[in-house]
Design a protein around this motif. Structure first.
Motif, short mmCIF file in Angstrom:
data_model
loop_
_atom_site.label_atom_id
_atom_site.label_comp_id
_atom_site.label_asym_id
_atom_site.label_seq_id
_atom_site.Cartn_x
_atom_site.Cartn_y
_atom_site.Cartn_z
N VAL A 126 0.85 -1.20 0.00
CA VAL A 126 0.00 0.00 0.00
C VAL A 126 0.88 1.25 0.00
O VAL A 126 2.03 1.22 0.39
N SER A 138 2.08 1.02 -4.83
CA SER A 138 1.17 0.02 -4.29
C SER A 138 0.88 -1.09 -5.30
O SER A 138 0.60 -0.83 -6.47
N GLU A 178 -1.45 4.12 10.52
CA GLU A 178 -2.40 4.30 9.42
C GLU A 178 -2.00 3.46 8.21
O GLU A 178 -2.86 2.95 7.48
N THR A 179 -0.70 3.30 8.01
CA THR A 179 -0.23 2.43 6.93
C THR A 179 -0.65 0.98 7.18
O THR A 179 -1.09 0.27 6.27
N LYS A 181 -3.20 0.00 8.99
CA LYS A 181 -4.65 -0.09 8.81
C LYS A 181 -5.01 -0.17 7.33
O LYS A 181 -5.93 -0.91 6.93
N ALA A 182 -4.29 0.59 6.49
CA ALA A 182 -4.54 0.53 5.06
C ALA A 182 -4.21 -0.84 4.50
O ALA A 182 -4.94 -1.36 3.64
#
Length: 271
Positions: A126, A138, A178-179, A181-182
């Motif tokens: 991602v 990505s 956040e990475t 979670k992505a």
């Protein structure tokens, strides 16, 4: 933390110790000096050492192929790694993973499918980052569609986040949590946290934050030693490659005493 049970389903334990096999330089690469049979024989020897000391899994990486190509490799690399992977699978019963540098994620899935490996380690799943090889973007969408197309859905995808040996200025406003979670949102089976370079330890606070933010496994991808292992109670698996080599340097031969020391430390630590 791994509320999905993926680590247990793969390795048969709630927390896994995974040994890295750095294959000799493969055909066509600048440092290539050996035939595939000789490289496979060396890989099997290392696999047996890891298995004898109680490691729960293995991963094969083409680390000696530097300088690496970006996002793809030639068919000679894919064929060689499939042969090596099959030899390791015949020799030991441990679950096997594949990583193909640099960011050759589709090749990793293809090789894993061909040799019966259970998981892959991928870069650039991602977002994007600037690696030694250039801009890595990505690959999640194309990679998981390819996995489905070849009938390899059973191969787990463990994705590096904030990848080592890379600059992350272009995603500086997206933190590692956040990475992660992505990556989970894009259907990774696990996320890998590493230090800034090979052999460098991951930030324990980052590992705890990532593990607390996602339900998929959090793995450590670099810098594990017997001395620091206890810092990573939040991790679901530890991938060990450098500290088990002679003098603790990744390109040196495997040191059986160091392998045993890592295994003992893992067994003695109450996470």
């Amino acid at each position: 933390m791994d509320s999905t049970g993926i680590i247990h389903s793969l390795f048969g334990v709630p927390r896994a110790l995974v040994g890295v096999i750095h294959t000799g330089a493969l055909p066509g690469t600048p440092s290539s000096r050996q035939g595939v049979d000789e490289i496979a024989e060396a890989a099997v020897t290392e696999a047996r050492i890891y298995a004898a000391d109680g490691f729960h899994g293995l991963i094969i990486e083409n680390t000696h192929d530097r300088p690496y190509l970006k996002n793809s490799v030639g068919p000679e690399i894919g064929a060689a790694m499939a042969v090596i992977g099959a030899a390791v699978r015949r020799a030991v019963s441990l679950p096997l993973g594949i990583q193909v540098l640099a960011g050759a994620n589709t090749w990793a899935v293809a090789i894993a499918h061909a040799c019966g490996a259970s998981f892959v380690r991928v870069e650039g799943f991602v977002f994007a980052h600037v690696a030694d090889e250039g801009l890595i973007e990505s690959s999640a969408g194309s990679l998981l569609r390819y996995r489905r197309a070849i009938g390899a859905d059973g191969i787990r995808v463990f994705a590096d986040i904030k990848k080592k040996h890379s600059a992350h200025a272009i995603t500086a406003d997206v933190d590692i949590v956040e990475t992660a979670k992505a990556a989970e949102f894009f259907r990774a089976d696990g996320v890998i946290v590493s230090g800034v370079s090979t052999g460098q330890p991951a930030d324990a606070d980052e590992v705890r934050a990532v593990s607390g933010a996602v339900s998929i496994p959090t793995l450590i991808g670099s810098g594990i030693t017997p001395e620091n292992m206890g810092n990573y109670a939040a991790a679901d698996a530890l991938i060990v490659g450098s500290s088990v080599k002679c003098d603790g340097f990744w390109s040196n031969p495997l040191d059986e005493a160091r392998v045993a020391a890592v295994a003992r430390a893992f067994q003695n630590i109450v996470f």
